[in-house]
Design a protein around this motif. Sequence first.
Motif, mmCIF file in Angstrom:
data_model
loop_
_atom_site.group_PDB
_atom_site.id
_atom_site.type_symbol
_atom_site.label_atom_id
_atom_site.label_comp_id
_atom_site.label_asym_id
_atom_site.label_seq_id
_atom_site.Cartn_x
_atom_site.Cartn_y
_atom_site.Cartn_z
ATOM 1 N N THR A 450 -19.744 -40.490 -24.441
ATOM 2 C CA THR A 450 -19.930 -41.831 -23.639
ATOM 3 C C THR A 450 -20.764 -42.452 -24.766
ATOM 4 O OG1 THR A 450 -19.572 -41.444 -21.360
ATOM 5 C CG2 THR A 450 -19.799 -43.617 -22.027
ATOM 6 N N ASN A 451 -20.282 -43.451 -25.344
ATOM 7 C CA ASN A 451 -20.710 -44.310 -26.393
ATOM 8 C C ASN A 451 -20.585 -45.690 -26.350
ATOM 9 O OD1 ASN A 451 -18.814 -45.599 -27.958
ATOM 10 N ND2 ASN A 451 -17.751 -43.159 -28.011
ATOM 11 N N GLY A 452 -21.997 -46.663 -26.454
ATOM 12 C CA GLY A 452 -22.215 -48.308 -26.460
ATOM 13 C C GLY A 452 -21.179 -48.778 -26.641
ATOM 14 N N ILE A 453 -20.453 -48.603 -27.893
ATOM 15 C CA ILE A 453 -19.567 -49.972 -28.531
ATOM 16 C C ILE A 453 -18.480 -48.897 -27.189
ATOM 17 C CG2 ILE A 453 -17.920 -49.916 -30.510
ATOM 18 C CD1 ILE A 453 -19.917 -49.034 -32.172
ATOM 19 N N TYR A 454 -17.777 -48.002 -27.166
ATOM 20 C CA TYR A 454 -16.466 -48.025 -25.862
ATOM 21 C C TYR A 454 -17.220 -48.269 -24.935
ATOM 22 C CZ TYR A 454 -13.207 -44.984 -24.058
ATOM 23 O OH TYR A 454 -12.229 -44.695 -22.725
ATOM 24 N N LEU A 455 -18.037 -48.127 -24.195
ATOM 25 C CA LEU A 455 -18.255 -48.542 -22.891
ATOM 26 C C LEU A 455 -18.322 -50.064 -22.848
ATOM 27 C CD1 LEU A 455 -21.618 -47.630 -20.620
ATOM 28 C CD2 LEU A 455 -20.883 -50.419 -21.401
ATOM 29 N N ARG A 456 -18.805 -50.867 -24.192
ATOM 30 C CA ARG A 456 -18.817 -52.465 -24.578
ATOM 31 C C ARG A 456 -16.999 -52.855 -24.546
ATOM 32 N NH1 ARG A 456 -19.767 -54.396 -30.535
ATOM 33 N NH2 ARG A 456 -17.881 -52.975 -30.248
ATOM 34 N N ASN A 457 -16.182 -52.431 -25.150
ATOM 35 C CA ASN A 457 -14.914 -52.022 -25.304
ATOM 36 C C ASN A 457 -14.089 -52.480 -24.187
ATOM 37 O OD1 ASN A 457 -15.178 -52.912 -27.611
ATOM 38 N ND2 ASN A 457 -14.856 -51.077 -28.769
ATOM 39 N N THR A 458 -14.770 -51.381 -22.941
ATOM 40 C CA THR A 458 -13.402 -50.954 -22.015
ATOM 41 C C THR A 458 -13.829 -52.146 -21.591
ATOM 42 O OG1 THR A 458 -15.676 -49.945 -21.514
ATOM 43 C CG2 THR A 458 -13.317 -48.889 -21.850
ATOM 44 N N VAL A 459 -15.258 -52.698 -21.327
ATOM 45 C CA VAL A 459 -15.304 -53.841 -19.975
ATOM 46 C C VAL A 459 -14.649 -54.940 -20.425
ATOM 47 C CG1 VAL A 459 -17.263 -54.904 -19.296
ATOM 48 C CG2 VAL A 459 -18.072 -52.430 -19.698
ATOM 49 N N PHE A 460 -15.119 -55.213 -21.734
ATOM 50 C CA PHE A 460 -14.462 -56.317 -22.614
ATOM 51 C C PHE A 460 -13.475 -55.974 -22.340
ATOM 52 C CE2 PHE A 460 -17.964 -58.077 -25.772
ATOM 53 C CZ PHE A 460 -18.548 -58.063 -24.613
ATOM 54 N N SER A 461 -12.473 -54.938 -22.106
ATOM 55 C CA SER A 461 -10.435 -54.989 -21.716
ATOM 56 C C SER A 461 -10.466 -55.421 -20.775
ATOM 57 C CB SER A 461 -10.310 -54.041 -22.358
ATOM 58 O OG SER A 461 -10.518 -53.760 -23.610
ATOM 59 N N LEU A 462 -11.439 -54.759 -19.909
ATOM 60 C CA LEU A 462 -11.373 -54.796 -18.122
ATOM 61 C C LEU A 462 -11.289 -56.439 -17.284
ATOM 62 C CD1 LEU A 462 -11.009 -53.674 -15.768
ATOM 63 C CD2 LEU A 462 -12.991 -53.166 -14.418
ATOM 64 N N ARG A 463 -11.643 -56.946 -18.134
ATOM 65 C CA ARG A 463 -12.361 -57.889 -17.821
ATOM 66 C C ARG A 463 -11.011 -59.287 -18.957
ATOM 67 N NH1 ARG A 463 -18.449 -59.649 -20.592
ATOM 68 N NH2 ARG A 463 -19.721 -58.891 -18.696
ATOM 69 N N LYS A 464 -10.227 -58.762 -19.711
ATOM 70 C CA LYS A 464 -9.258 -59.101 -19.419
ATOM 71 C C LYS A 464 -8.315 -58.950 -19.137
ATOM 72 C CE LYS A 464 -9.868 -59.763 -24.588
ATOM 73 N NZ LYS A 464 -10.227 -61.013 -25.009
ATOM 74 N N ILE A 465 -8.252 -58.168 -18.298
ATOM 75 C CA ILE A 465 -7.163 -57.189 -17.282
ATOM 76 C C ILE A 465 -7.455 -58.607 -16.076
ATOM 77 C CG2 ILE A 465 -6.150 -55.735 -16.081
ATOM 78 C CD1 ILE A 465 -6.537 -54.262 -18.078
ATOM 79 N N PHE A 513 -10.623 -49.066 -31.442
ATOM 80 C CA PHE A 513 -9.964 -49.794 -30.209
ATOM 81 C C PHE A 513 -10.774 -51.738 -30.372
ATOM 82 C CE2 PHE A 513 -11.628 -49.119 -26.516
ATOM 83 C CZ PHE A 513 -11.222 -50.474 -25.951
ATOM 84 N N ASN A 514 -10.379 -52.741 -31.089
ATOM 85 C CA ASN A 514 -10.672 -54.250 -30.759
ATOM 86 C C ASN A 514 -9.843 -54.488 -29.871
ATOM 87 O OD1 ASN A 514 -11.110 -56.740 -31.064
ATOM 88 N ND2 ASN A 514 -11.071 -56.351 -33.398
ATOM 89 N N ALA A 515 -10.075 -55.410 -28.547
ATOM 90 C CA ALA A 515 -9.756 -56.021 -27.336
ATOM 91 C C ALA A 515 -8.814 -56.644 -27.851
ATOM 92 C CB ALA A 515 -10.930 -56.066 -26.282
ATOM 93 N N ASP A 516 -9.397 -57.455 -29.000
ATOM 94 C CA ASP A 516 -8.532 -59.059 -29.561
ATOM 95 C C ASP A 516 -7.560 -58.784 -29.936
ATOM 96 O OD1 ASP A 516 -10.660 -60.681 -27.689
ATOM 97 O OD2 ASP A 516 -12.197 -60.248 -30.120
ATOM 98 N N ASP A 517 -6.898 -57.586 -30.203
ATOM 99 C CA ASP A 517 -5.800 -56.973 -30.899
ATOM 100 C C ASP A 517 -5.049 -57.269 -30.105
ATOM 101 O OD1 ASP A 517 -7.116 -57.622 -33.349
ATOM 102 O OD2 ASP A 517 -7.449 -55.029 -33.868
ATOM 103 N N ILE A 518 -4.883 -56.506 -28.869
ATOM 104 C CA ILE A 518 -3.989 -56.668 -27.977
ATOM 105 C C ILE A 518 -3.669 -57.454 -27.169
ATOM 106 C CG2 ILE A 518 -3.517 -54.611 -25.953
ATOM 107 C CD1 ILE A 518 -5.976 -52.552 -27.314
ATOM 108 N N ASP A 519 -1.744 -57.213 -27.128
ATOM 109 C CA ASP A 519 -1.441 -58.496 -26.142
ATOM 110 C C ASP A 519 -1.409 -58.063 -24.574
ATOM 111 O OD1 ASP A 519 -0.218 -60.241 -24.638
ATOM 112 O OD2 ASP A 519 1.737 -59.933 -25.853
#
Length: 561
Positions: A450-465, A513-519
């Motif tokens: 588990t790495n920090g950047i992946y953790l950050r991206n999953t958290v920000f993605s969950l916030r969008k959902i 992956f970049n959370a901002d690139d996903i619809d």
Amino acid sequence: MSIIHVNQIGSKIKALFSEKIDKSDLNPLDKEIEFKVLTRCLAAYAVYCIGETLIDEAALAVVDGADDNGIDAIHYSPSNKRMVIVQSKWKKDGSGEPDNGDLRKFKDGVLDLINLDLDKFNGKVNAKRQMIETALAEFDTKFDLVLIHTGANTLSRHNQQVMDSILNELNDAGDGTSEDVVSFHHLNQAIIHGGLASGMDGEPIDLEIGLSQWGKIEEPHLGFFGIVAGEEVANWWGKKGKRLFAKNIRQMLGATEVNDEVKRTIEEQPENFWYYNNGVTIVAESIKKSMVGGNSREIGSFKANNISIVNGAQTVSVIGRYAQEGGANLTKLRLPIRLISLEGAPEDFGASVTKTNNRQNRIESRDFVSLDEEQIRLKKELSLEGIEYNIVRSENIKTSPATIDLSEATVALACASTQVGLAVQAKREIGRFYDNLKKSPYKTIFNPRTNGIYLRNTVFSLRKIDEIISNMITSLPKKSGKEYGILVHGNRMLAFLVFRKLEIHRSADKFDFNADDIDWNANTQSTLQKLMNEIEESYKDKFLATLFKNASICKSISEKM
């Protein structure tokens, strides 16, 4: 004597609650008004006892009236994440028990409430909508179902079966195990009368306390310390109840995780209780040692006048209730105790002892996460990315684009995993992730990979959902129905399905992956529609509140979709 007891109960609860409960919907000329008032006072008393609330709070919990759907009081405590749901029955002759039909109505009402089908309830219940939604959305909320009545009987087999059925349904984790998310309390005439007879605040309490291995401190203030037997502590509770904690700021309020852990130790390791428990602190107006035991420090008897337990209220209450349930391990129980005398002390010394003892926050399983090397590593990695990762529990954490909390990281990683059971656990009881930091489910999501950047991206993605789900709920014409229930109860399942659809887990190693690139909106909308279709086709009659906390059902849905 039951009629006398019923009359005594009526007089006492009316004095406590009658002027505080809502009676605006009652007709003063109604021949049944006295009966209805007593029923509401009884419901308030149930909340006061089980919810461990103040009298005013208990009175405000009453929702009895037309279209109450079998529920007479509802209370939620954010501090201990516990919701109390009450059915109250006043039986003026003091005999029998509630009708089976009343209990079935209560059961159905509870299921409607938990399923957020609030259209079936009156305005009093709907006025508490925000509270109810908060309770259902919070991590680790537990529920106390309370039947209180002035009948003399224990429940018949048929009535007990009704309550057992709802407990089995709501506590079924779907993986062959049962979790105590929902508890049932039956308060009959004897229990009510006994509780009231012991007083609410009442006269000062004096205790004879037997200590073994005791010691004494004389300066600057007199105090004694030693070991007290579990049976003696249970006896205090049996005779005095909540009055023992009259001066305790929090009284018995606090997270139920603490209570559960205390009870688990009593049941599984009573011989280790002294080593595991912080014990009890008692302040007293004066303390005198009797002649029992002489000068020996092996055993001593102490007379404590006008006492109050200022720390250890949860420990004492759990031991007391364990004894009432017929617990067998009390003889093996020993716990540390401090007795502090206020005699000759400054006037504010007792208050200072109370405040400082209660300032010390309880230790929870998640508090030990801050010592885990993986969390420390993640904190450093995220710091280099300009993210503050809070792994130490705090009530003042506010998440932001530059701040992530451990709880939301846990949920995000669980939902981004390929194991639907982890997402279900995040919804059902997130605290279980931290029970054992060396095993799953914790190690499944927090490990060297588990790495920090992946953790950050999953958290920000969950916030969008979560933001999309919140907007969907806001746009609904009414806060009820299938779609509303899925959005509220199925939010973690929905996030899991969206993450899986996007194969977010494949980024765990590359983490690019970049959370901002996903619809996110389109993906969430389409997944929600498929989820609704699957539930309508296969689980149309299931209660959504329990469906999304059932691992086997969610696994089946996941596989079909």
